[in-house]
Design a protein around this motif. Structure first.
Motif, PDB file in Angstrom:
ATOM      1  N   ARG A   1     -14.245   6.906   1.645  1.00 47.86           N
ATOM      2  CA  ARG A   1     -14.269   8.306   2.058  1.00 47.86           C
ATOM      3  C   ARG A   1     -15.167   8.447   3.280  1.00 47.86           C
ATOM      4  NH1 ARG A   1     -14.189  13.320  -1.138  1.00 47.86           N
ATOM      5  NH2 ARG A   1     -14.059  12.039  -3.022  1.00 47.86           N
ATOM      6  N   GLU A   2     -14.716   9.267   4.224  1.00 45.46           N
ATOM      7  CA  GLU A   2     -15.542   9.659   5.368  1.00 45.46           C
ATOM      8  C   GLU A   2     -15.603  11.178   5.374  1.00 45.46           C
ATOM      9  OE1 GLU A   2     -14.254   7.996   9.066  1.00 45.46           O
ATOM     10  OE2 GLU A   2     -14.648   5.925   8.460  1.00 45.46           O
ATOM     11  N   GLY A   3     -16.699  11.726   4.881  1.00 49.87           N
ATOM     12  CA  GLY A   3     -16.793  13.174   4.757  1.00 49.87           C
ATOM     13  C   GLY A   3     -15.732  13.682   3.805  1.00 49.87           C
ATOM     14  N   GLY A   4     -14.928  14.641   4.251  1.00 50.21           N
ATOM     15  CA  GLY A   4     -13.860  15.184   3.420  1.00 50.21           C
ATOM     16  C   GLY A   4     -12.555  14.433   3.539  1.00 50.21           C
ATOM     17  N   THR A   5     -12.550  13.298   4.227  1.00 48.77           N
ATOM     18  CA  THR A   5     -11.328  12.524   4.434  1.00 48.77           C
ATOM     19  C   THR A   5     -11.308  11.310   3.523  1.00 48.77           C
ATOM     20  OG1 THR A   5     -11.188  13.220   6.750  1.00 48.77           O
ATOM     21  CG2 THR A   5      -9.939  11.273   6.124  1.00 48.77           C
ATOM     22  N   LEU A   6     -10.198  11.119   2.810  1.00 47.99           N
ATOM     23  CA  LEU A   6      -9.989   9.952   1.965  1.00 47.99           C
ATOM     24  C   LEU A   6      -9.196   8.915   2.748  1.00 47.99           C
ATOM     25  CD1 LEU A   6      -8.841  11.864  -1.253  1.00 47.99           C
ATOM     26  CD2 LEU A   6     -11.183  11.265  -0.582  1.00 47.99           C
ATOM     27  N   LEU A   7      -9.572   7.640   2.624  1.00 52.19           N
ATOM     28  CA  LEU A   7      -8.939   6.571   3.384  1.00 52.19           C
ATOM     29  C   LEU A   7      -8.257   5.578   2.456  1.00 52.19           C
ATOM     30  CD1 LEU A   7     -11.756   5.863   6.007  1.00 52.19           C
ATOM     31  CD2 LEU A   7      -9.714   7.284   6.277  1.00 52.19           C
TER      32      LEU A   7
ATOM     33  N   MET B   1      -6.263  11.016   4.450  1.00 54.20           N
ATOM     34  CA  MET B   1      -5.735  12.115   3.653  1.00 54.20           C
ATOM     35  C   MET B   1      -6.852  13.126   3.435  1.00 54.20           C
ATOM     36  SD  MET B   1      -2.539  10.984   2.571  1.00 54.20           S
ATOM     37  CE  MET B   1      -2.218  11.925   1.080  1.00 54.20           C
ATOM     38  N   ARG B   2      -6.535  14.410   3.537  1.00 61.13           N
ATOM     39  CA  ARG B   2      -7.545  15.403   3.202  1.00 61.13           C
ATOM     40  C   ARG B   2      -6.899  16.732   2.851  1.00 61.13           C
ATOM     41  NH1 ARG B   2      -9.322  15.085   8.870  1.00 61.13           N
ATOM     42  NH2 ARG B   2      -8.419  16.816  10.047  1.00 61.13           N
ATOM     43  N   ASP B   3      -7.703  17.593   2.244  1.00 61.96           N
ATOM     44  CA  ASP B   3      -7.256  18.946   1.896  1.00 61.96           C
ATOM     45  C   ASP B   3      -7.062  19.741   3.184  1.00 61.96           C
ATOM     46  OD1 ASP B   3      -6.811  21.456   0.807  1.00 61.96           O
ATOM     47  OD2 ASP B   3      -8.936  21.827   0.441  1.00 61.96           O
ATOM     48  N   VAL B   4      -5.851  20.286   3.370  1.00 65.67           N
ATOM     49  CA  VAL B   4      -5.580  21.111   4.557  1.00 65.67           C
ATOM     50  C   VAL B   4      -5.287  22.555   4.157  1.00 65.67           C
ATOM     51  CG1 VAL B   4      -4.779  19.160   5.930  1.00 65.67           C
ATOM     52  CG2 VAL B   4      -3.130  20.452   4.552  1.00 65.67           C
ATOM     53  N   SER B   5      -5.566  22.890   2.894  1.00 64.76           N
ATOM     54  CA  SER B   5      -5.284  24.238   2.410  1.00 64.76           C
ATOM     55  C   SER B   5      -6.507  25.142   2.454  1.00 64.76           C
ATOM     56  CB  SER B   5      -4.748  24.190   0.977  1.00 64.76           C
ATOM     57  OG  SER B   5      -5.791  23.895   0.057  1.00 64.76           O
ATOM     58  N   GLY B   6      -7.633  24.610   2.922  1.00 64.44           N
ATOM     59  CA  GLY B   6      -8.862  25.397   2.894  1.00 64.44           C
ATOM     60  C   GLY B   6      -9.389  25.624   1.491  1.00 64.44           C
ATOM     61  N   GLY B   7      -9.059  24.717   0.583  1.00 58.46           N
ATOM     62  CA  GLY B   7      -9.519  24.841  -0.794  1.00 58.46           C
ATOM     63  C   GLY B   7      -8.665  25.732  -1.669  1.00 58.46           C
ATOM     64  N   ARG B   8      -7.562  26.248  -1.126  1.00 54.51           N
ATOM     65  CA  ARG B   8      -6.707  27.146  -1.928  1.00 54.51           C
ATOM     66  C   ARG B   8      -5.895  26.388  -2.959  1.00 54.51           C
ATOM     67  NH1 ARG B   8      -6.485  29.227   3.261  1.00 54.51           N
ATOM     68  NH2 ARG B   8      -4.594  28.061   3.763  1.00 54.51           N
ATOM     69  N   TRP B   9      -5.584  25.135  -2.678  1.00 50.98           N
ATOM     70  CA  TRP B   9      -4.838  24.319  -3.637  1.00 50.98           C
ATOM     71  C   TRP B   9      -5.815  23.464  -4.431  1.00 50.98           C
ATOM     72  CZ3 TRP B   9       0.278  22.104  -1.217  1.00 50.98           C
ATOM     73  CH2 TRP B   9       1.094  23.173  -0.854  1.00 50.98           C
ATOM     74  N   VAL B  10      -5.680  23.512  -5.752  1.00 50.05           N
ATOM     75  CA  VAL B  10      -6.553  22.761  -6.649  1.00 50.05           C
ATOM     76  C   VAL B  10      -5.673  21.959  -7.609  1.00 50.05           C
ATOM     77  CG1 VAL B  10      -8.355  22.913  -8.402  1.00 50.05           C
ATOM     78  CG2 VAL B  10      -8.341  24.524  -6.489  1.00 50.05           C
ATOM     79  N   PRO B  11      -5.970  20.689  -7.835  1.00 47.23           N
ATOM     80  CA  PRO B  11      -5.165  19.910  -8.776  1.00 47.23           C
ATOM     81  C   PRO B  11      -5.213  20.529 -10.170  1.00 47.23           C
ATOM     82  CG  PRO B  11      -6.610  18.477  -7.506  1.00 47.23           C
ATOM     83  CD  PRO B  11      -7.037  19.878  -7.222  1.00 47.23           C
TER      84      PRO B  11
ATOM     85  N   PHE C   1      -3.303  15.886   1.986  1.00 46.48           N
ATOM     86  CA  PHE C   1      -2.128  15.613   2.800  1.00 46.48           C
ATOM     87  C   PHE C   1      -2.487  14.555   3.847  1.00 46.48           C
ATOM     88  CE2 PHE C   1      -0.638  19.363   0.830  1.00 46.48           C
ATOM     89  CZ  PHE C   1       0.719  19.502   1.080  1.00 46.48           C
ATOM     90  N   PRO C   2      -1.495  13.788   4.319  1.00 45.72           N
ATOM     91  CA  PRO C   2      -1.794  12.812   5.378  1.00 45.72           C
ATOM     92  C   PRO C   2      -2.128  13.516   6.696  1.00 45.72           C
ATOM     93  CG  PRO C   2       0.572  12.918   4.975  1.00 45.72           C
ATOM     94  CD  PRO C   2      -0.081  13.746   3.904  1.00 45.72           C
ATOM     95  N   VAL C   3      -3.206  13.077   7.329  1.00 45.62           N
ATOM     96  CA  VAL C   3      -3.604  13.648   8.624  1.00 45.62           C
ATOM     97  C   VAL C   3      -3.672  12.582   9.706  1.00 45.62           C
ATOM     98  CG1 VAL C   3      -4.808  15.618   7.617  1.00 45.62           C
ATOM     99  CG2 VAL C   3      -6.062  13.481   8.021  1.00 45.62           C
ATOM    100  N   GLY C   4      -3.331  11.336   9.392  1.00 44.91           N
ATOM    101  CA  GLY C   4      -3.305  10.303  10.414  1.00 44.91           C
ATOM    102  C   GLY C   4      -3.394   8.915   9.808  1.00 44.91           C
ATOM    103  N   PHE C   5      -3.326   7.923  10.664  1.00 43.51           N
ATOM    104  CA  PHE C   5      -3.584   6.541  10.241  1.00 43.51           C
ATOM    105  C   PHE C   5      -4.065   5.754  11.448  1.00 43.51           C
ATOM    106  CE2 PHE C   5       1.084   6.778  10.977  1.00 43.51           C
ATOM    107  CZ  PHE C   5       1.234   5.869  12.009  1.00 43.51           C
ATOM    108  N   ALA C   6      -4.762   4.644  11.158  1.00 45.79           N
ATOM    109  CA  ALA C   6      -5.309   3.817  12.231  1.00 45.79           C
ATOM    110  C   ALA C   6      -4.276   2.846  12.788  1.00 45.79           C
ATOM    111  CB  ALA C   6      -6.534   3.051  11.731  1.00 45.79           C
ATOM    112  N   GLN C   7      -3.483   2.226  11.898  1.00 45.80           N
ATOM    113  CA  GLN C   7      -2.497   1.236  12.336  1.00 45.80           C
ATOM    114  C   GLN C   7      -1.265   1.320  11.441  1.00 45.80           C
ATOM    115  OE1 GLN C   7      -4.087  -2.788  12.423  1.00 45.80           O
ATOM    116  NE2 GLN C   7      -6.127  -2.028  12.906  1.00 45.80           N
ATOM    117  N   ARG C   8      -0.118   1.041  12.044  1.00 43.27           N
ATOM    118  CA  ARG C   8       1.116   0.878  11.282  1.00 43.27           C
ATOM    119  C   ARG C   8       1.917  -0.242  11.930  1.00 43.27           C
ATOM    120  NH1 ARG C   8       6.158   5.240  10.781  1.00 43.27           N
ATOM    121  NH2 ARG C   8       7.364   4.109   9.188  1.00 43.27           N
ATOM    122  N   HIS C   9       2.371  -1.179  11.126  1.00 43.29           N
ATOM    123  CA  HIS C   9       3.195  -2.278  11.617  1.00 43.29           C
ATOM    124  C   HIS C   9       4.419  -2.377  10.731  1.00 43.29           C
ATOM    125  CE1 HIS C   9       3.434  -6.726  13.157  1.00 43.29           C
ATOM    126  NE2 HIS C   9       4.567  -6.065  13.302  1.00 43.29           N
TER     127      HIS C   9
END
Length: 293
Positions: free
Chosen positions: A242-248, A269-279, A214-222
């Motif tokens: 990727r930075e750790g568990g975060t996809l960019l 973007m990163r998993d916010v379900s604690g691993g409960r959701w799996v593709p 899920f989206p958890v933030g962004f650096a810039q938006r124009h």
């Protein structure tokens, strides 16, 4: 992705946040939650009321900290907006609510979203966006019906990718129809367009990273030109790393003539379900015909 600026001392405003009927289609673990794109619009509205000269179309350091659950009865939400002026003229805004936590039911403030609206630099157009190199490997496409049934299970109001989503190892490309049911778009444009672009990033993460992100933030938006209800747009989501568990990702929204509407850098973007959701296995293997029974 770097450190986000922390919310500092400043003005706090009480908000009576009226829920929209369509928000009930935006759900996490069976509960309706405020979409991140709507949180940004709420914060933009407050900032416009206190700083009407501020250019709301340049923003950065966005963070979506915690879902804001919506009341089951569709009533209004008592929320708060914290505002802080930054050196250089930017305005930091955060959306908060008060919750009761623990056995003692202690009440505390929780931050749900925060963003910095930047001063206008006079450029007048979106930051140039370099398209990805042409894919050398196989592409993988997901039909919109399949996408929203199995990968991004939101309700009808948020099913706005309308042609097969095309993925390769470096990018996702989506055709998005901005709906008309929500009426006139806010100052940031139709919220459904960027929301659907996040869906494309979510599917890319399921296919190539094996996580429901899920989206958890962004650096810039124009925003060069706000998107409008009833119009069709193209979203290109480019894998950055990727930075750790975060996809960019970087993200660009255009129309069919390749006119720029908005550009985002450093979408996290990163998993916010604690691993409960799996593709599902079929998307991880890139075989769309599997698991359809």
């Amino acid at each position: 992705m770097g450190d986000f600026p922390q919310i500092g001392a400043g003005e706090r405003r009480l908000l009576n946040l009226k829920t929209e009927a369509c928000w009930s289609d935006h759900r996490f673990q069976e509960r309706a939650v405020l979409p991140a794109v709507e949180a940004l619009q709420v914060l933009a509205d407050v900032c416009r009321s206190v700083r009407p000269e501020l250019n709301l179309h340049r923003m950065g350091a966005a963070r979506f900290d915690k879902f804001l659950a919506l009341p089951p009865d569709g009533g209004a939400i008592a929320a708060y907006c914290d505002l802080s002026t930054l050196p250089g003229g930017g305005l930091r805004a955060a959306l908060l609510s008060r919750i009761q936590a623990g056995a003692a039911r202690i009440r505390r403030m929780v931050t749900h979203a925060q963003v910095v609206f930047m001063p206008d630099d006079g450029s007048g157009s979106a930051e140039p966006f370099a398209p990805p190199a042409r894919a050398t490997g196989a592409t993988f496409s997901v039909d919109p019906v399949r996408l929203y049934e199995a990968l991004v299970p939101f309700g009808p109001a948020y099913r706005n990718i309308v042609e097969p989503l095309v993925l390769d190892a470096g990018a996702a490309r989506a055709v998005i129809q901005a709906p008309t049911h929500a009426g006139v778009a806010g100052s940031l444009g139709s919220p459904f367009v960027l929301d659907a672009a996040f869906h494309a990033a979510c599917v890319w993460a399921q296919r190539f990273a094996g996580v429901v992100a899920f989206p958890v933030g962004f650096a810039q938006r124009h925003i060069a030109t706000p998107t409008r209800p009833g119009q069709r747009y193209l979203a290109q989501v480019v894998w950055v790393g990727r930075e750790g568990g975060t996809l960019l990702f970087d993200l660009k929204i255009t129309d069919a003539r390749d006119r720029h509407y908005e550009v985002l850098r450093g979408v996290a973007m990163r998993d916010v379900s604690g691993g409960r959701w799996v593709p599902p296995a079929w998307v991880r293997r890139g075989i769309p015909a599997e698991d359809q029974g």
